[in-house]
Design an enzyme around this catalytic site. Structure first.
Site, mmCIF file in Angstrom:
data_model
loop_
_atom_site.group_PDB
_atom_site.id
_atom_site.type_symbol
_atom_site.label_atom_id
_atom_site.label_comp_id
_atom_site.label_asym_id
_atom_site.label_seq_id
_atom_site.Cartn_x
_atom_site.Cartn_y
_atom_site.Cartn_z
ATOM 1 N N HIS A 78 -15.014 40.276 -33.934
ATOM 2 C CA HIS A 78 -15.144 41.601 -34.540
ATOM 3 C C HIS A 78 -16.483 41.747 -35.269
ATOM 4 C CE1 HIS A 78 -14.479 44.342 -38.059
ATOM 5 N NE2 HIS A 78 -14.154 45.148 -37.057
ATOM 6 N N GLU A 81 -19.022 42.471 -32.737
ATOM 7 C CA GLU A 81 -18.913 43.862 -32.278
ATOM 8 C C GLU A 81 -19.749 44.789 -33.161
ATOM 9 O OE1 GLU A 81 -16.298 47.372 -33.444
ATOM 10 O OE2 GLU A 81 -14.968 45.778 -32.719
ATOM 11 N N HIS A 82 -19.668 44.601 -34.467
ATOM 12 C CA HIS A 82 -20.471 45.408 -35.393
ATOM 13 C C HIS A 82 -21.966 45.178 -35.179
ATOM 14 C CE1 HIS A 82 -17.640 46.962 -38.689
ATOM 15 N NE2 HIS A 82 -16.850 46.464 -37.762
ATOM 16 N N GLU A 158 -13.834 46.922 -44.610
ATOM 17 C CA GLU A 158 -12.857 47.248 -43.570
ATOM 18 C C GLU A 158 -11.576 46.438 -43.757
ATOM 19 O OE1 GLU A 158 -12.610 47.627 -38.680
ATOM 20 O OE2 GLU A 158 -14.438 46.870 -39.635
#
Length: 459
Positions: A78, A81-82, A158
């Site tokens: 993840h 991904e950012h 997040e």
């Protein structure tokens, strides 16, 4: 259409390299056409043409998810991904976002336990731009150390945002309850400790290891020409040298393996000062490759898939105990889950859990009525079709099907599989799944007495 669009394969040459292309047999209409090409280097391109729309959605799917992480790397997929939005050799982070904003496009990404997807929705005339930008991001990211440090704070926020939403957080908790401290049991986002511990070098190595053309699927749906999409994708990947590095490589196949879940009857509780208690009660289901998944989907629809479902009627309509309640299935490559969710006041927890257990036990013992099966088949069929009425949903189906099953199933074939489910099929899968001792996860302001009811519900 056929479930194997590669049956009528024909060779083609694009850019001087041989690509293996397949299409549907004669008789398919243009709006139904799904075509697939494997480029040198193992990169797959799958498209569906819809000439009546003026948009297109492009997605690049990566055969990597949080279950591919070690404990120390939890959250790396993840995090990466950012970071792929933060700049390449040719574009800054602002260049990437401005390119799509300038044409009114939408761009985003998501990370799951078994795959990652980057996608963009644009006007059909801007599809070449979307291909160039997304391909550049995936093949030529610089993973700048300064951006790694800056984005760490964003990801921690997040995680905090997810923790603040108990209706979301309880599903992560249930995964941990069922899978324990394993890749499938750990959160996709990682934890505060693991995210703080990840370094730029660790993430860069993860990027180089997993973002290989053999592990990628480019999927696109909308008003497009397959050959043009293939040509643009090939040009974009050749620009970075990604295809040349493994010119003779074959695509990575779907995941396989065998996963053992933890023992039944587990209860995990997070004490939170919330207005409601959020509950997930569930047990092992079936994998996404199990033929019983069609019958389990019908069972789930009848139990908690709509306003006429058993759980909705008993918990909300007749008793007024909860506003939100439903059942759902989760299918992975080698295992699955069947779960029931409800949110209610803490004082209502014993009654809600008793209804859930009573309904599950009754269906496991007696099955559903023929009328319930008929209604659930209709609901599942309708929701399947209605959920595919835009280019984004079609792109999602193309990419996930290629990555997870290695084939494309037409909508008509999916509807036929659902329609073929019989009451006996549903009774059989109910006996197989619902007779297992369940486990339970809960988040909320629960007293010791209410927590004791949680343990009673899994005995």
């Amino acid at each position: 259409m056929t479930s194997d669009p590669r049956a009528t394969a024909r060779p083609s040459t694009e850019g001087g390299a041989v690509a293996r292309t397949s299409t549907l047999p004669d008789g398919a209409t243009a709006a139904d056409t799904v075509r697939r090409t494997v480029l040198p280097g193992g990169l797959r391109v799958v498209t569906e043409t819809l000439p009546t729309v003026r948009s297109a959605t492009l997605g690049i799917w990566v055969h990597v998810g949080s279950r591919d992480e070690t404990p120390a790397l939890n959250g790396a997929t993840h995090y990466l991904e950012h970071l792929l939005f933060k700049g390449t050799q040719r574009r800054s982070a602002l260049d990437i976002s401005a390119a799509l904003d300038a044409v009114g496009g939408e761009m985003n990404a998501f990370t799951a336990k078994e795959f990652t997807c980057y996608y963009a929705r644009v006007l059909d005339t801007d599809l070449p731009l979307a291909i160039d930008v997304l391909s550049d991001m995936l093949t030529d990211s610089v993973i700048d150390p300064a951006e790694v440090d800056a984005e760490r704070g964003v990801i921690l926020e997040e995680i905090a945002m997810t923790d603040d939403d108990p209706g979301d957080c309880v599903h992560d908790l249930f995964a941990r309850t069922m899978f324990g401290d394993t890749p499938l049991g750990r959160p996709v986002l990682g934890t505060v400790d693991t995210v703080n511990g990840l370094t730029r070098d660790q993430i860069a190595r993860f990027y180089r290891r997993h973002y290989d053309p053999t592990r990628l699927v480019v999927a696109a749906a909308g008003n497009l020409d397959h050959d043009l999409v293939v040509r643009r994708v090939q040009e974009a990947f050749e620009r970075s040298g990604a295809l040349a590095r493994r010119a003779a490589a074959e695509p990575v196949g779907p995941r396989t393996g065998a996963k053992t879940l933890r023992g039944a009857g587990r209860v995990d509780v997070l004490e939170r000062t919330t207005e409601q208690a959020h509950l997930v009660l569930g047990m092992p289901g079936v994998s996404r490759n199990d033929e019983r998944r069609w019958a389990l989907g019908v069972l789930s629809a009848a139990l908690g898939g709509g306003m006429s479902s058993r759980l909705f009627q008993e918990i909300r309509e007749k008793r007024g105990l909860a506003y939100s309640t439903y059942s759902y299935t989760s299918g992975f490559a080698d295992c699955g889950l069947f779960s029931v969710y409800a949110a209610c006041r803490a004082s209502q927890v014993p009654d809600v859990l008793k209804i859930c257990r009573d309904e599950l036990d009754q269906v496991a013992r007696d099955g559903l009525t023929d009328e319930e099966v008929r209604r659930a088949v209709g609901q599942l069929s309708g929701s399947t079709v209605l959920g595919l009425e835009d280019t984004g949903a079609l792109m999602h189906r193309l990419g996930k099907s290629e990555l997870c099953w290695g084939e494309q199933m037409s909508v008509d074939e999916m509807l036929a599989r659902i329609a073929a489910v019989t009451p006996d099929d549903v009774r059989a899968v109910a006996r197989d799944v619902l007779t297992a001792r369940p486990s339970l996860s809960a988040i909320g302001p629960l007293t010791d007495r209410q927590t004791a009811h949680l343990h009673d519900a899994v005995t």
